[in-house]
Scaffold this active site. Structure first.
Site, PDB file in Angstrom:
ATOM      1  CB  CYS A  85     -42.601  17.343   7.265  1.00  0.00           C
ATOM      2  SG  CYS A  85     -43.436  16.436   8.586  1.00  0.00           S
ATOM      3  CG  HIS A 101     -48.991  18.779  11.997  1.00  0.00           C
ATOM      4  ND1 HIS A 101     -49.389  19.120  10.719  1.00  0.00           N
ATOM      5  CD2 HIS A 101     -47.662  18.533  11.917  1.00  0.00           C
ATOM      6  CE1 HIS A 101     -48.351  19.053   9.905  1.00  0.00           C
ATOM      7  NE2 HIS A 101     -47.282  18.713  10.607  1.00  0.00           N
TER       8      HIS A 101
END
Length: 695
Positions: free
Chosen positions: A207, A65
């Site tokens: 993250c 991603h």
């Protein structure tokens, strides 16, 4: 999520055998629907994200991603592989692959939906249903939440559908971020009885992209907390923003878990509590261990000062990491804080020499003699400021190595030890030793169980007092003299280098500078060079080493810029744009300017850069070029000894790297059966012949 994934974005028979090929296959589906405007530019962004941290998760899941300017709207593509694809997970290949594409300015609502998907991936019922589904449309409906996982009988379908569509499937009872203590749901079977106070944990997950791992770690910790009979309340600091935990919840917590790969915002809120600090993937893969670890710390009375290091480079290391990995992180912490002092001090000293000549180091203090209209006075001022800045090099190195190991309490003994290293002429080696000793002493003190009544003064009084005394004793009495002797021996060896030995050293340093482009190996070579000139009167050999290191570090970005200019068709539109910026970055001695090219094609770019860097380093040493400034690139050429030959060395290395990159990229063959797609500049080319995500 109805507009994010459709049947056209589902491939239930994904034939790719590598993660790069899988990303390309799924991205081509996005491009075919007009949701990705530049296929190769988007794939380069996916590869750059993958380079930060593998996106494979335990349980056979891969979630490549990224955010990208080449994405028109938030999009999700799903692929299922029969043979499995390696995404770096500890338990093996992934058979369920989700490619998540978010625009650079994606709105919060869409990102919140994507975070819900990330949480569902922690639900075994959901993933089992995806493995069993036989129709792309049904798979898309299942991911959207329109269809329940077909694992229960028909009579249970309504209940299953309700569970599948909730954000935390399987009946989550964990409170939402920001919930108060009273909002916590009733305990599940196996939890403490109603009249017992459960163990309470607050956690923060984050993250780099803030789309997937952040929320998966939160779900994993919440599920593990229910199984362990603990109340876990998670603050997800993702791309969609975050809601701060209620201060009352934090105050009532018995322990803290940080599962993050970017700095935790407002970390001081959690001061004075037992804390476990790990990477975000640890929160996903081993949440039970983290909960048990924070329980044990609470039982031992271990607490933090509330300012724990905020990045993976600065952390003392995650559980399970080898000592070598943790040592690298500690040393990198010290180096990262030291480099700005080196750059500022070195450039000021070099400017002083440029204005006033090399005898300016004999000038009296500007406090005693400064004439506003005399150039020599200004030169002396610059030189003396630079010397003071350089004087912080060893103490800062030692202090922040200790900080990387033991958090804020390590700063005092680290700085004290580094200053002693300067006093006894132990130099750079003494600073390294002092930092490691200081961090180790503080860690040892923190493991001692102490009464709650004195915990408040431990980080402010007790730890600094005891650790500084121990480190000072060791540096002055025990190890100071041997380290000082070793430092002198290394200096004498450098001063004696000549001929072939000097050339070989230049080649080695050039290889190191171009190996990881700003990473640990690059920083080792750079720190080695700057340590040699971090004195008032550096030797000629030390200045030659500094010149070779800077010359080699300029080669990779300059070569990538030149390659995109002479053979632009071998590069994507995004890389050609990056190439324009690489001219300036390379000329400024910023090796990181080549990272986008290395991330997209490491097996061609990195070896080519290393060859060119080694040649440049060797030529610089052979030509006898010298440099007093630790940074500056072409902007400090007037301060370089033998500047013409120095520039020739850089030009030769740049041309060699450019030629190798062009030849290696030109040898690539299109992948069999590659589809044809339009590039961003309107030309069409076989997708298999385009720039790969990684070789």
């Amino acid at each position: 999520m109805s507009d994010m994934i459709t049947a056209d974005l589902v491939d239930l028979d994904l034939s790719a055998d590598t993660k790069e090929a899988a990303a390309r296959a799924l991205a081509e589906r996005m491009a075919a629907l007009g949701r990705v405007t530049d296929l190769d530019g988007f794939l380069a962004d996916v590869a750059a994200r993958e380079a930060q941290m593998p996106t494979g998760l335990d349980g056979g899941i891969g979630i490549p991603h990224c955010r990208s300017e080449h994405v028109t709207e938030p999009t999700l593509a799903f692929g299922r592989s029969a043979s499995g694809i390696d995404f770096g997970a500890a338990d093996g290949p992934a058979d369920l692959i989700f490619l998540i594409a978010a625009p650079a300015g994606a709105d919060d609502a869409h990102l919140t939906i994507l975070s819900s998907l990330a949480r569902q991936l922690m639900n075994a019922e959901f993933t089992d249903a995806l493995r069993a589904v036989g129709d792309p449309a049904a798979a898309a409906a299942l991911i959207r939440g329109d269809e329940a996982p077909a694992t229960a009988g028909p009579e249970d379908s309504a209940a299953v559908s309700e569970a599948a569509s909730s954000e935390a499937a399987a009946g989550s009872t964990a409170p939402a971020p920001g919930a108060s203590v009273e909002d916590v749901a009733a305990p599940v079977p196996g939890a403490p009885a109603a009249d017992e106070r459960p163990f309470r944990i607050v956690a923060v997950t984050s993250c780099p992209t803030g789309i997937a791992h952040t929320y998966m770690a939160a779900e994993s910790l919440e599920n593990a907390g229910r199984e362990a009979g603990a109340e876990v309340t998670v603050e997800t600091q993702g791309s969609a923003g975050f809601t701060r935990l209620d201060p009352a919840v934090i105050a009532a917590a018995d322990g803290v878990i940080f599962a993050h790969d970017v700095p935790v915002r407002d970390k001081d809120r959690f001061a004075g509590k037992p804390t476990v600090d790990v990477g975000v993937k640890a929160g996903i893969n081993r949440p039970g261990e983290l909960i048990a670890e924070v329980r044990e710390k609470a039982e031992r009375g271990e607490v933090t000062s509330g300012s724990a290091p905020s990045t993976p480079v600065e952390r003392a290391g995650e559980a399970g990491e080898g000592y070598g990995t943790r040592l690298r992180k500690w040393l990198m912490s010290g180096v990262s804080y030291m480099v700005p002092f080196v750059a500022a001090g070195g450039l000021l000293i070099a400017l002083g020499f440029a204005i006033g000549g090399y005898k300016i180091n004999k000038a009296p203090s500007v406090m005693d003699h400064f004439v506003w209209t005399q150039g020599d006075s200004w030169a002396a001022l610059l030189f003396q400021i630079g010397v003071v800045s350089f004087g912080f090099l060893v103490p800062v190195l030692a202090g922040y190595i200790a900080y990387g190991m033991a958090d804020r309490p390590g700063l005092v003994p680290g700085f004290v030890g580094g200053s002693i290293a300067l006093t006894i002429n132990a130099g750079f080696l003494g600073g390294l030793a002092a930092g490691l000793i200081a961090g180790g002493v503080v860690l040892a003190i923190q493991k001692v169980k102490i009464p709650p009544s004195v915990r408040g003064i431990m980080p402010v009084v007790v730890i600094p007092l005891i650790s500084a005394a121990i480190v000072g004793f060791l540096m002055f009495v025990v190890i100071g003299k041997p380290i000082a002797s070793a430092q002198k021996g290394m200096t004498d060896w450098l001063n004696g280098l000549s001929g072939t030995n000097a050339i070989l050293l230049g080649a080695l340093l050039g290889l190191m500078m171009c190996f990881d482009l700003g990473g640990p190996v690059n920083k080792v070579a750079y720190t080695f060079a700057t340590a040699g000139i971090a004195v008032s009167n550096p030797s000629d050999s030390a200045m030659k080493i500094m010149a070779a290191v800077m010359a080699a570090g300029m080669v990779p970005p300059l070569a990538m810029a030149l390659a995109t200019t002479v053979r632009g068709k071998l590069f994507t539109q995004t890389e050609r744009e990056n190439g324009k910026a690489a001219w300036v970055l390379g000329a400024s001695f910023i090796s990181e300017g080549a990272i986008p090219f290395a991330a997209a094609d490491p097996l061609r770019v990195i070896p080519s850069s290393m060859v060119g860097g080694a040649i440049t380093g060797a030529l610089s040493m052979a030509f006898g070029a010298t440099l007093r400034a630790p940074h500056g690139g072409i902007f400090v050429v007037p301060l370089i000894g033998n500047p013409f030959l120095y520039l020739i060395a850089i030009a030769v290395g740049t041309c060699v790297t450019t030629a190798l990159v062009v030849v290696l990229k030109g040898m690539r063959k299109p992948a069999p059966g590659a589809a044809t797609s339009a590039t961003a500049d309107g030309t069409a080319a076989a997708a298999g012949a385009k720039q790969p995500v990684a070789a």
